[in-house]
Design a protein around this motif. Sequence first.
Motif, mmCIF file in Angstrom:
data_model
loop_
_atom_site.group_PDB
_atom_site.id
_atom_site.type_symbol
_atom_site.label_atom_id
_atom_site.label_comp_id
_atom_site.label_asym_id
_atom_site.label_seq_id
_atom_site.Cartn_x
_atom_site.Cartn_y
_atom_site.Cartn_z
ATOM 1 N N VAL A 13 0.560 -1.439 0.009
ATOM 2 C CA VAL A 13 -0.021 0.015 -0.330
ATOM 3 C C VAL A 13 0.717 1.659 0.120
ATOM 4 O O VAL A 13 0.796 1.803 -0.956
ATOM 5 C CB VAL A 13 -1.216 0.011 0.596
ATOM 6 N N GLN A 14 2.057 1.283 0.682
ATOM 7 C CA GLN A 14 2.811 2.382 0.548
ATOM 8 C C GLN A 14 3.744 2.901 -0.400
ATOM 9 O O GLN A 14 3.692 3.317 -0.701
ATOM 10 C CB GLN A 14 3.728 2.158 2.404
ATOM 11 N N ARG A 15 3.670 1.113 -0.922
ATOM 12 C CA ARG A 15 4.601 1.075 -2.527
ATOM 13 C C ARG A 15 3.391 2.050 -3.636
ATOM 14 O O ARG A 15 3.663 3.172 -4.787
ATOM 15 C CB ARG A 15 4.620 0.037 -3.174
ATOM 16 N N SER A 16 2.067 1.538 -3.653
ATOM 17 C CA SER A 16 1.096 2.112 -4.700
ATOM 18 C C SER A 16 -0.131 2.464 -4.485
ATOM 19 O O SER A 16 -0.459 2.739 -5.610
ATOM 20 C CB SER A 16 0.948 0.289 -4.832
ATOM 21 N N GLY A 20 -3.295 9.722 1.623
ATOM 22 C CA GLY A 20 -5.050 10.660 1.975
ATOM 23 C C GLY A 20 -5.690 10.052 0.616
ATOM 24 O O GLY A 20 -6.931 10.739 0.885
ATOM 25 N N ASP A 21 -5.441 9.411 0.709
ATOM 26 C CA ASP A 21 -7.213 8.614 -0.505
ATOM 27 C C ASP A 21 -7.230 7.231 0.289
ATOM 28 O O ASP A 21 -6.538 6.345 -0.385
ATOM 29 C CB ASP A 21 -6.215 8.683 -2.421
ATOM 30 N N VAL A 22 -8.068 7.476 1.010
ATOM 31 C CA VAL A 22 -8.383 6.118 1.100
ATOM 32 C C VAL A 22 -9.094 4.640 0.244
ATOM 33 O O VAL A 22 -9.036 4.134 0.525
ATOM 34 C CB VAL A 22 -9.427 6.110 2.697
ATOM 35 N N LEU A 23 -9.449 5.658 -0.769
ATOM 36 C CA LEU A 23 -10.220 4.538 -1.846
ATOM 37 C C LEU A 23 -9.325 4.296 -2.600
ATOM 38 O O LEU A 23 -8.865 2.733 -3.102
ATOM 39 C CB LEU A 23 -11.398 5.587 -3.037
ATOM 40 N N SER A 24 -7.935 4.444 -2.925
ATOM 41 C CA SER A 24 -6.712 4.190 -3.185
ATOM 42 C C SER A 24 -6.275 3.331 -1.999
ATOM 43 O O SER A 24 -5.660 2.039 -2.413
ATOM 44 C CB SER A 24 -5.912 5.289 -3.925
ATOM 45 N N ALA A 28 -5.837 -0.920 -2.814
ATOM 46 C CA ALA A 28 -4.563 -1.605 -3.452
ATOM 47 C C ALA A 28 -4.659 -3.126 -2.420
ATOM 48 O O ALA A 28 -3.739 -3.964 -2.678
ATOM 49 C CB ALA A 28 -3.850 -0.481 -2.849
ATOM 50 N N ILE A 29 -5.203 -2.345 -1.493
ATOM 51 C CA ILE A 29 -5.176 -4.109 -0.698
ATOM 52 C C ILE A 29 -6.234 -4.701 -1.369
ATOM 53 O O ILE A 29 -5.755 -5.850 -1.629
ATOM 54 C CB ILE A 29 -6.202 -3.465 0.874
ATOM 55 N N ASP A 30 -6.791 -5.107 -1.953
ATOM 56 C CA ASP A 30 -7.720 -5.817 -3.052
ATOM 57 C C ASP A 30 -7.029 -6.485 -3.536
ATOM 58 O O ASP A 30 -7.123 -8.252 -4.250
ATOM 59 C CB ASP A 30 -9.111 -4.948 -3.408
ATOM 60 N N SER A 31 -6.719 -4.970 -4.451
ATOM 61 C CA SER A 31 -5.211 -5.929 -5.354
ATOM 62 C C SER A 31 -4.271 -6.885 -4.614
ATOM 63 O O SER A 31 -4.165 -8.250 -5.459
ATOM 64 C CB SER A 31 -5.211 -4.459 -6.785
ATOM 65 N N GLN A 104 -2.973 6.184 8.598
ATOM 66 C CA GLN A 104 -1.693 7.073 8.638
ATOM 67 C C GLN A 104 -1.823 7.773 7.416
ATOM 68 O O GLN A 104 -1.916 8.428 6.421
ATOM 69 C CB GLN A 104 -0.991 7.016 9.157
ATOM 70 N N HIS A 105 -1.460 6.704 6.001
ATOM 71 C CA HIS A 105 -1.258 6.324 5.046
ATOM 72 C C HIS A 105 -2.901 6.832 4.297
ATOM 73 O O HIS A 105 -2.703 8.198 3.136
ATOM 74 C CB HIS A 105 -1.611 4.597 4.101
ATOM 75 N N ALA A 106 -3.907 6.177 4.852
ATOM 76 C CA ALA A 106 -5.365 6.433 4.197
ATOM 77 C C ALA A 106 -5.690 8.282 3.975
ATOM 78 O O ALA A 106 -6.299 9.299 3.362
ATOM 79 C CB ALA A 106 -6.143 5.715 4.637
ATOM 80 N N GLY A 107 -4.905 8.520 5.669
ATOM 81 C CA GLY A 107 -5.685 10.110 6.021
ATOM 82 C C GLY A 107 -6.101 10.234 6.298
ATOM 83 O O GLY A 107 -7.035 10.926 7.271
ATOM 84 N N LEU A 108 -6.885 9.134 7.392
ATOM 85 C CA LEU A 108 -8.356 9.154 8.014
ATOM 86 C C LEU A 108 -7.404 9.474 9.070
ATOM 87 O O LEU A 108 -6.906 9.023 9.906
ATOM 88 C CB LEU A 108 -8.405 7.649 8.851
#
Length: 228
Positions: A13-16, A20-24, A28-31, A104-108
């Motif tokens: 996830v951190q790489r791809s 701040g974009d929770v949908l991405s 990314a987790i699903d892919s 944190q990565h998701a900006g939540l």
Amino acid sequence: SGTTRPMRILHYVQRSAKCGDVLSVISAIDSFCSKVEWAMNVGDKKGEILDAVVLETRPRYVLELGTYCGYSTMRIARLLPPGARLITIEMNSHYAQVAKELFQHAGLDAQDKSAEKRPAGPTCKVELLLGSSSVLIPQLKKKLDIDKFDLVFIDHWKVSYLPDTRLLEECGLLKSGSVLLADNVTCPGAPDYLEYVRNSPRYRSQYFPSQLEYLQVEDGVEKSVFLG
Ligand SMILES: Cc1ncccc1-c1cc(O)c2nc[nH]c(=O)c2c1
Ligand SMILES: [Mg+2]
């Protein structure tokens, strides 16, 4: 022996995923879990049922039992209005740590409530509690100033589904109309929980057939409305 599965999810996830974009982060987790390595997130198929129940319930107070890496926490949080509170309980400290870093990565705006240094009262939507649900549930009213939950997402360990539901009732944390949504009622299965919510006059229960995350195996979620 090197990294754990949650760490591999976090690194991917951190790489791809876009910061701040929770949908991405969710996609990314699903892919990762459909293409690289399976993991026990609720996933995209059952996740759409979860989304629909959240939107229909419009909850102000949400409890999640079983955070894991926080995938369903993020699915729920993204649909909640400001001012809503999402409490998620995880007993595995490594899972909780990874979930925090994914938030944190998701900006939540998530807070580790088990940390000492925290501002009084809820400054953010997601509150992550580290510990056993059976120990923490009786403490929620006093420690977090929560009265009743509008929605409970049950996704921790199948043997705990029923005792924790009984505990929520006994602690007065459910009101008439509160919605319980339980993952994995078919696979791995929670037969005692299903028997209870489907036969108790205090619940109106409905099964949503689906598939086990990222696989062609049958699973489903059970939505049970508490009747008070
Ligand atoms: C791990 C596993 N293996 C085969 C089949 C299903 C599972 C599985 C799937 C899930 O969605 C779970 N959710 C919460 N807690 C669990 O323990 C869990 C286990
Ligand atoms: Mg599950």
